[in-house]
Design a protein around this motif. Structure first.
Motif, PDB file in Angstrom:
ATOM      1  N   LEU A 196       0.836  -1.207   0.000  1.00 43.90           N
ATOM      2  CA  LEU A 196       0.000   0.000   0.000  1.00 43.90           C
ATOM      3  C   LEU A 196       0.870   1.257   0.000  1.00 43.90           C
ATOM      4  CD1 LEU A 196      -2.728   1.501   0.344  1.00 43.90           C
ATOM      5  CD2 LEU A 196      -2.452   1.214   2.824  1.00 43.90           C
ATOM      6  N   LEU A 198       0.272   5.340   0.090  1.00 43.89           N
ATOM      7  CA  LEU A 198      -0.642   6.482   0.160  1.00 43.89           C
ATOM      8  C   LEU A 198       0.122   7.726  -0.281  1.00 43.89           C
ATOM      9  CD1 LEU A 198      -2.483   5.657   3.511  1.00 43.89           C
ATOM     10  CD2 LEU A 198      -3.408   5.487   1.177  1.00 43.89           C
ATOM     11  N   HIS A 220     -10.779   5.575  -0.121  1.00 43.09           N
ATOM     12  CA  HIS A 220     -10.799   4.598  -1.219  1.00 43.09           C
ATOM     13  C   HIS A 220     -10.200   3.266  -0.785  1.00 43.09           C
ATOM     14  CE1 HIS A 220     -12.515   7.394  -3.920  1.00 43.09           C
ATOM     15  NE2 HIS A 220     -11.459   8.203  -3.988  1.00 43.09           N
ATOM     16  N   THR A 221      -9.111   3.340  -0.029  1.00 40.44           N
ATOM     17  CA  THR A 221      -8.442   2.111   0.427  1.00 40.44           C
ATOM     18  C   THR A 221      -9.362   1.295   1.325  1.00 40.44           C
ATOM     19  OG1 THR A 221      -6.379   3.347   0.391  1.00 40.44           O
ATOM     20  CG2 THR A 221      -6.327   1.246   1.534  1.00 40.44           C
ATOM     21  N   GLU A 224     -12.045  -0.354  -0.755  1.00 40.76           N
ATOM     22  CA  GLU A 224     -11.518  -1.502  -1.506  1.00 40.76           C
ATOM     23  C   GLU A 224     -11.396  -2.737  -0.613  1.00 40.76           C
ATOM     24  OE1 GLU A 224      -7.711  -0.998  -3.456  1.00 40.76           O
ATOM     25  OE2 GLU A 224      -8.487   0.818  -4.409  1.00 40.76           O
ATOM     26  N   ARG A 226      -8.800  -4.143   0.741  1.00 40.53           N
ATOM     27  CA  ARG A 226      -7.693  -5.095   0.493  1.00 40.53           C
ATOM     28  C   ARG A 226      -6.668  -5.131   1.627  1.00 40.53           C
ATOM     29  NH1 ARG A 226      -4.799  -3.511  -4.619  1.00 40.53           N
ATOM     30  NH2 ARG A 226      -3.213  -4.925  -3.816  1.00 40.53           N
ATOM     31  N   TYR A 227      -6.624  -4.034   2.417  1.00 41.41           N
ATOM     32  CA  TYR A 227      -5.565  -3.948   3.431  1.00 41.41           C
ATOM     33  C   TYR A 227      -6.149  -3.928   4.842  1.00 41.41           C
ATOM     34  CZ  TYR A 227      -2.580  -2.808  -0.496  1.00 41.41           C
ATOM     35  OH  TYR A 227      -1.905  -2.873  -1.675  1.00 41.41           O
ATOM     36  N   VAL A 232      -3.052   0.094   6.943  1.00 39.87           N
ATOM     37  CA  VAL A 232      -3.487   1.414   6.473  1.00 39.87           C
ATOM     38  C   VAL A 232      -3.040   2.475   7.490  1.00 39.87           C
ATOM     39  CG1 VAL A 232      -5.409   2.817   5.635  1.00 39.87           C
ATOM     40  CG2 VAL A 232      -5.498   0.326   5.382  1.00 39.87           C
TER      41      VAL A 232
END
Ligand code: KG4
Ligand code: ZN
Length: 328
Positions: A196, A198, A220-221, A224, A226-227, A232
């Motif tokens: 990831l 940013l 957005h992360t 999604e 995914r993390y 994050v």
């Protein structure tokens, strides 16, 4: 000289007794954080009501903890602004009333100047001028050049969210409790580098900051999915710290500052402390965490040097809610 100092600009009711602007004989902070947590932010009406309930007990406790009574106090200081009007009024008026009732000198203090002067409450050699100040709180992110006591020139600052505000908003997006800052720092301890990335808003050619794009990227992360949260949190913290430490160290070099003074709630962040120490070309001073977040001892520290110069705030002077470094 013993100053009784009172602070109530946001969601902490605080009082302290400070000796000669250098030693906090007591520093009592009654935090409302649990009351506001369920709303995800500070609710101004709740804050001012709570200040009303707490102000007298907190002042009493500060006097007791310093082993004194009002008879031992030489002057009274109160935070005049910036902050929430309804919150400021409670502490500021309490301070004015005590000073008036006891016939003591009174001085109204700028909250952000207070954050900077928390650096004078630390044992050891005094900060040296000229100094570059990085003020990072919930409401402000400023790079301020300080040529001497009480002399400020704002060189740069945020164009949108304050650093603390960015932490708080990102914390909310990640489902962490309010305030986000300390919770992101804690979550990040379980994270680490991942794929990831940013964004960092460098705003080249300026000493300004922008954190709103980063906040959108976190949104957005999270969507999604995914993390995991710690990853994050880790990358978010790295992004904020990278830009703050990068710009502060470069400006300190350019201005020939002799010290970097860090101030405000976000200065409690361990990664920020570490990176500033590592990158800055001159000694970096950062108050202990209890004097980084809102407290009244820092207000007493400013008061001492201003009172010594003969400064007094006239009784008719009102609170203010926005900051102007040129007017401090
Ligand atoms: O200076 P402060 O106590 O109050 C204001 O004057 O705004 O700063 C509060 C801010 C909040 O946004 C909080 O999330 C942030 O300081 N903060 C932190 C940490 N501790 C407090 N941010 C990052 N890391 C921390 N450890
Ligand atoms: Zn503050």
């Amino acid at each position: 000289m013993k100053v009784l100092a009172i602070e109530s600009s946001c969601d902490e009711t605080a009082a302290a007794v400070v000796e000669d602007g250098r030693v906090a004989l007591s520093s009592i902070v009654s935090s409302q954080v649990d009351l506001h947590a369920k709303y995800g932010g500070v609710v101004p009406e709740v804050a001012s009501r709570q200040h009303l309930l707490k102000i007298v007990p907190v002042i009493r406790e500060a006097l007791e903890a310093a082993n004194c009574t009002l008879d031992d106090i030489d002057a009274v200081a109160g935070t005049r602004g910036p902050g929430l009007a309804g919150s400021l009024l409670v502490g500021y008026n309490a301070a004015r009333a005590i000073a008036f009732g006891r016939g003591l000198p009174f001085i109204g203090i700028n909250h952000l100047e207070g954050h900077i002067y928390a650096n004078w409450l630390v044992e050891g050699p005094e900060p040296e001028f000229p100094a570059l100040c990085l003020v990072v709180s919930g409401g402000h992110t400023d790079l301020v050049f300080m040529r001497g006591h009480g002399q400020y020139e704002r060189i740069g600052g945020t164009r949108d969210d304050a650093a603390g505000e960015a932490f708080d908003k990102a914390g909310r997006l990640l489902g962490l409790p309010f305030p986000g800052g300390p919770h992101i720092a804690k979550a990040a301890l379980e994270g680490g580098p991942s794929s990831l990335e940013l964004p960092r808003a460098w705003l080249h050619g300026t000493f300004d900051f922008s954190f709103s794009g980063l906040k959108t990227a976190v949104l957005h992360t999270v969507r999604e999915g995914r993390y995991p949260v710690p990853e994050v949190a880790w990358e978010f913290q790295e992004s904020v710290v990278d830009v703050l430490a990068g710009k502060t160290s470069r400006l300190a070099r350019e201005l020939g500052a002799r010290n970097v003074l860090v101030a405000g709630g976000v200065a409690a962040n361990a990664r920020l402390r570490e990176e500033l120490q590592r990158r800055c070309p001159v000694p970096v001073r950062i108050p202990p965490p209890k004097f980084c977040t809102d407290n009244a001892a820092m207000i007493g520290a400013v008061a001492a040097f201003r009172l010594e110069l003969g400064e007094r705030t006239p009784p008719e002077a009102d609170i203010f809610t926005t900051n102007d470094w040129a007017a401090v």
